[in-house]
Scaffold this active site. Structure first.
Site, mmCIF file in Angstrom:
data_model
loop_
_atom_site.group_PDB
_atom_site.id
_atom_site.type_symbol
_atom_site.label_atom_id
_atom_site.label_comp_id
_atom_site.label_asym_id
_atom_site.label_seq_id
_atom_site.Cartn_x
_atom_site.Cartn_y
_atom_site.Cartn_z
ATOM 1 N N LEU A 11 111.168 25.674 75.413
ATOM 2 C CA LEU A 11 110.979 26.401 76.728
ATOM 3 C C LEU A 11 112.675 27.261 76.933
ATOM 4 C CD1 LEU A 11 108.959 24.519 79.076
ATOM 5 C CD2 LEU A 11 108.122 25.937 77.396
ATOM 6 N N ALA A 13 112.983 30.209 78.878
ATOM 7 C CA ALA A 13 112.579 31.101 79.877
ATOM 8 C C ALA A 13 113.611 31.075 81.112
ATOM 9 C CB ALA A 13 111.365 31.415 80.128
ATOM 10 N N ARG A 18 122.801 29.569 87.594
ATOM 11 C CA ARG A 18 124.126 28.956 87.833
ATOM 12 C C ARG A 18 125.249 29.245 86.814
ATOM 13 N NH1 ARG A 18 122.259 23.074 89.198
ATOM 14 N NH2 ARG A 18 120.415 23.616 88.264
ATOM 15 N N ASP A 108 117.809 24.495 77.159
ATOM 16 C CA ASP A 108 119.041 24.121 77.840
ATOM 17 C C ASP A 108 119.392 22.644 77.404
ATOM 18 O OD1 ASP A 108 117.545 22.596 79.494
ATOM 19 O OD2 ASP A 108 118.252 23.623 81.355
ATOM 20 N N GLU A 158 108.654 14.157 90.497
ATOM 21 C CA GLU A 158 109.932 15.221 90.686
ATOM 22 C C GLU A 158 110.773 14.879 91.893
ATOM 23 O OE1 GLU A 158 111.044 17.530 88.502
ATOM 24 O OE2 GLU A 158 109.627 16.374 87.431
ATOM 25 N N ALA A 366 157.535 35.984 50.675
ATOM 26 C CA ALA A 366 157.750 35.842 52.017
ATOM 27 C C ALA A 366 157.353 37.242 52.645
ATOM 28 C CB ALA A 366 158.858 35.146 52.548
ATOM 29 N N ASN A 372 146.071 47.769 54.252
ATOM 30 C CA ASN A 372 144.732 48.014 53.682
ATOM 31 C C ASN A 372 144.127 48.883 54.361
ATOM 32 O OD1 ASN A 372 144.660 46.195 56.088
ATOM 33 N ND2 ASN A 372 142.900 45.401 55.588
ATOM 34 N N SER A 391 159.805 39.414 48.107
ATOM 35 C CA SER A 391 159.798 39.097 49.539
ATOM 36 C C SER A 391 159.701 40.540 50.261
ATOM 37 C CB SER A 391 160.894 38.157 50.060
ATOM 38 O OG SER A 391 160.534 37.040 49.640
ATOM 39 N N ARG A 426 162.080 51.077 46.117
ATOM 40 C CA ARG A 426 162.970 50.829 47.209
ATOM 41 C C ARG A 426 164.359 51.869 46.885
ATOM 42 N NH1 ARG A 426 164.589 44.922 45.544
ATOM 43 N NH2 ARG A 426 166.377 45.456 44.132
HETATM 44 C C1 UD1 Z 1 112.824 19.280 84.482
HETATM 45 C C2 UD1 Z 1 111.829 18.168 84.639
HETATM 46 C C3 UD1 Z 1 112.422 16.817 85.222
HETATM 47 C C4 UD1 Z 1 113.401 16.491 84.286
HETATM 48 C C5 UD1 Z 1 114.539 17.454 83.928
HETATM 49 C C6 UD1 Z 1 115.387 17.053 82.940
HETATM 50 C C7 UD1 Z 1 109.757 19.525 85.176
HETATM 51 C C8 UD1 Z 1 108.748 19.763 86.328
HETATM 52 N N1 UD1 Z 1 110.784 18.719 85.557
HETATM 53 O O1 UD1 Z 1 113.447 19.516 85.713
HETATM 54 O O2 UD1 Z 1 111.230 16.083 85.407
HETATM 55 O O3 UD1 Z 1 113.932 15.167 84.780
HETATM 56 O O4 UD1 Z 1 113.892 18.619 83.513
HETATM 57 O O5 UD1 Z 1 116.496 17.723 82.687
HETATM 58 O O6 UD1 Z 1 109.601 19.725 83.982
HETATM 59 N N2 UD1 Z 1 111.409 26.893 82.221
HETATM 60 C C9 UD1 Z 1 110.851 27.883 81.697
HETATM 61 N N3 UD1 Z 1 109.753 28.306 82.700
HETATM 62 C C10 UD1 Z 1 109.653 28.043 84.040
HETATM 63 C C11 UD1 Z 1 110.413 26.650 84.204
HETATM 64 C C12 UD1 Z 1 111.175 26.276 83.577
HETATM 65 O O7 UD1 Z 1 111.004 28.285 80.609
HETATM 66 O O8 UD1 Z 1 108.838 28.517 84.629
HETATM 67 C C13 UD1 Z 1 112.485 26.101 81.099
HETATM 68 C C14 UD1 Z 1 113.843 26.402 81.865
HETATM 69 O O9 UD1 Z 1 114.577 27.305 81.128
HETATM 70 C C15 UD1 Z 1 114.584 24.754 81.264
HETATM 71 C C16 UD1 Z 1 113.337 23.859 81.329
HETATM 72 O O10 UD1 Z 1 111.928 24.868 81.271
HETATM 73 O O11 UD1 Z 1 114.787 25.186 79.727
HETATM 74 C C17 UD1 Z 1 113.342 23.038 82.381
HETATM 75 O O12 UD1 Z 1 113.138 23.754 83.676
HETATM 76 P P1 UD1 Z 1 114.152 23.246 84.777
HETATM 77 O O13 UD1 Z 1 113.637 24.266 86.159
HETATM 78 O O14 UD1 Z 1 115.280 23.366 84.508
HETATM 79 O O15 UD1 Z 1 113.658 22.036 85.210
HETATM 80 P P2 UD1 Z 1 114.579 20.673 86.060
HETATM 81 O O16 UD1 Z 1 114.514 21.109 87.411
HETATM 82 O O17 UD1 Z 1 115.623 20.490 85.330
HETATM 83 CA CA CA Z 2 117.292 21.595 83.843
#
Ligand code: UD1
Ligand code: CA
Length: 455
Positions: A11, A13, A18, A108, A158, A366, A372, A391, A426
């Protein structure tokens, strides 16, 4: 036993707001490699998987990066960011392909180990429908809590949806999951969005599966392995963990790092046994070093191939295309770029060697500079085996110097030098007898006259 088939979905997306960056978060780098590539590599290392990437913003760039490490990866787009379960379902077509195991990784989260992934898959092989990568969190805030009943997992809650009692749980969701391919689609489709964030949570499939009487378990990984990168501080932490692992691995493979914590590696650095790396050395991508090499302090290497017994630095800079054969020496304040340097050649002090071929045993004095570049094009300098470049010579490319030729110090060489010739590029030196003494007297008299005039 036939091997289980596996689809890994990464994943990627995330908006990554931040990071405060124009670049998507997953294209920020650890050890010179984008985060999404680390996740893709982890997925592959954990048991040869077909790969699917779910991208959002700048998806072309994300796919390009991912396919560099995983050429066969399939790309899916999540157009709206509606949660992790929704993101996984963007790869519905791939999931429907009938795999035994479906892995979900977060782009990530770059430090996942092959053994962690293998443990997830082992859980599936042993009959679980869902296996979650858990960890003991030093500070659980922000993470999903793993709610267990004996060794069974009953739900992931969560952070924002936790009761007080649930919030005290420190066994947390690392974010990675393995789902049995047989149940994956039906579990994911059952996820709703009635929660604090109004998102489709991947984590909800745990409770859904448990309610259906399916087996759901958690494995335990180090907190380090599940470190997620949401800001630049965590990016630096991930880099630091990655570097520490690479240093340990390098030393255990027989390389001496005199001050390990000062050596910075790239994701693909290769170093042979009995090589010594002194303090404060930086490796950019694409460096490969043989055995018994010494890299002296404060050297910077990128895209360089170095054979056995070479000696580099201190304060050397090797740039892409520097190819040094056995026993080559490149000393202090030398820069070498796109150059083949044959065995035993020496470039010991204060030189720039770019776009060149240098023969075996040649001695580059040296301050030698290969000129080039003419402002438009790069040109080649060829120096024969055993040649001696005096040199402070400027070699104006394209130019070729034959085997065993001599170039006098301070020459500007603009035309080819035949083998065994001695080239003077030279002005000839002239000596005027007695003129030095007369000059000294005249200058002394001038100084005295000025002092007298001032009083
Ligand atoms: C998520 C988990 C949480 C876990 C934590 C660990 C869920 C709901 N929660 O929370 O339980 O403890 O990771 O780090 O899964 N992403 C998408 N599309 C979306 C949402 C997210 O691609 O619509 C991707 C993000 O880019 C990221 C990953 O999914 O790489 C996790 O999403 P993020 O929103 O960071 O979840 P956390 O709140 O960290
Ligand atoms: Ca995260």
């Amino acid at each position: 036993m036939t091997e289980r088939t596996c689809l890994a979905i990464v994943l990627a997306a995330g908006e990554g707001t931040r990071m405060k960056s124009a670049r998507p978060k997953v294209l920020h780098e650890v050890a010179g490699l984008p985060l999404v590539c680390h996740a893709a590599r982890a997925a592959q290392a954990g048991g040869r998987a077909d790969l699917a990437i779910v991208a959002g913003r700048q998806s072309d760039d994300v796919l390009k990066a991912a396919t560099n490490v995983a050429p066969g990866a399939r790309l899916y787009l999540q157009h709206e960011r509606l949660g992790t379960a929704h993101a996984v379902l963007a790869a519905r077509e791939a999931i429907a392909g009938g795999y035994d195991d479906v892995l979900v990784l977060f782009a990530d989260t770059p430090l996942v180990k092959a053994e962690d992934i293998a443990a997830l898959r082992k859980g599936l092989a042993e009959g679980a429908a869902v296996v979650v990568m858990g960890f003991e969190a030093a500070d659980p805030s922000g993470y999903g809590r793993l709610l267990t009943d004996g060794d069974r997992l009953v739900a992931i809650r969560e952070d924002k949806d936790c009761t007080e009692a649930e919030r005290a749980v420190t066994f947390c969701n690392g974010g990675l999951m393995a789902i049995s391919g047989e149940h994956a689609l039906s579990l994911l489709e059952a996820v709703g969005n009635a929660n604090a964030k109004g998102e489709y949570y991947l984590t909800d499939i745990v409770e859904i599966a448990a309610t259906r009487g399916l087996k759901v378990v958690a494995t335990t990984a180090d907190e380090e392995s599940v470190l997620g990168v949401n800001n630049r501080i965590q990016l630096a932490e991930a880099e630091s963990v990655w570097q520490a692992r690479k240093r340990r691995e390098t030393m255990l493979a027989g390389v001496t790092l005199v001050a390990p914590e000062t050596v910075h590696f790239a994701h693909d650095t290769q170093i042979g046994a009995d090589t010594i790396v002194e303090p404060n050395v930086v490796f950019g991508p694409g460096v490969s070093i043989g055995a018994n090499v010494t890299i002296h302090a404060f050297s910077h290497l990128e895209g360089a191939i170095i054979a056995d017994h070479a000696q580099i630095g201190p304060f050397a800079r090797l740039r892409p295309g520097a190819r040094l054969a056995e026993k080559v020496k490149v000393g202090n304040f030398c820069e070498v770029k796109n150059a083949d340097v044959a065995a035993g050649a020496k470039i010991n002090h204060l030189s720039y060697i770019g776009d060149a071929r240098i023969g075996a045993g040649a001695n580059i004095g040296a301050g030698t500079i290969t000129c080039n570049y003419d402002g438009f094009l790069k040109h080649l300098t060829q120096i024969g085996a055993g040649a001696f470049i005096g040199s402070n010579s400027a070699l104006v490319a394209p130019v070729s110097i034959g085997d065993n030729a001599y170039v006098a110090s301070g020459s500007v060489i603009t035309a080819g030098v035949p083998s065994d010739a001695l080239a003077f590029g030279r002005a000839r030196q002239e000596n005027k007898d007695g003129l030095g003494a007369r000059l000294r007297e005249r200058l002394k008299a001038e100084k005295e006259a000025r002092a007298a005039a001032k009083g």
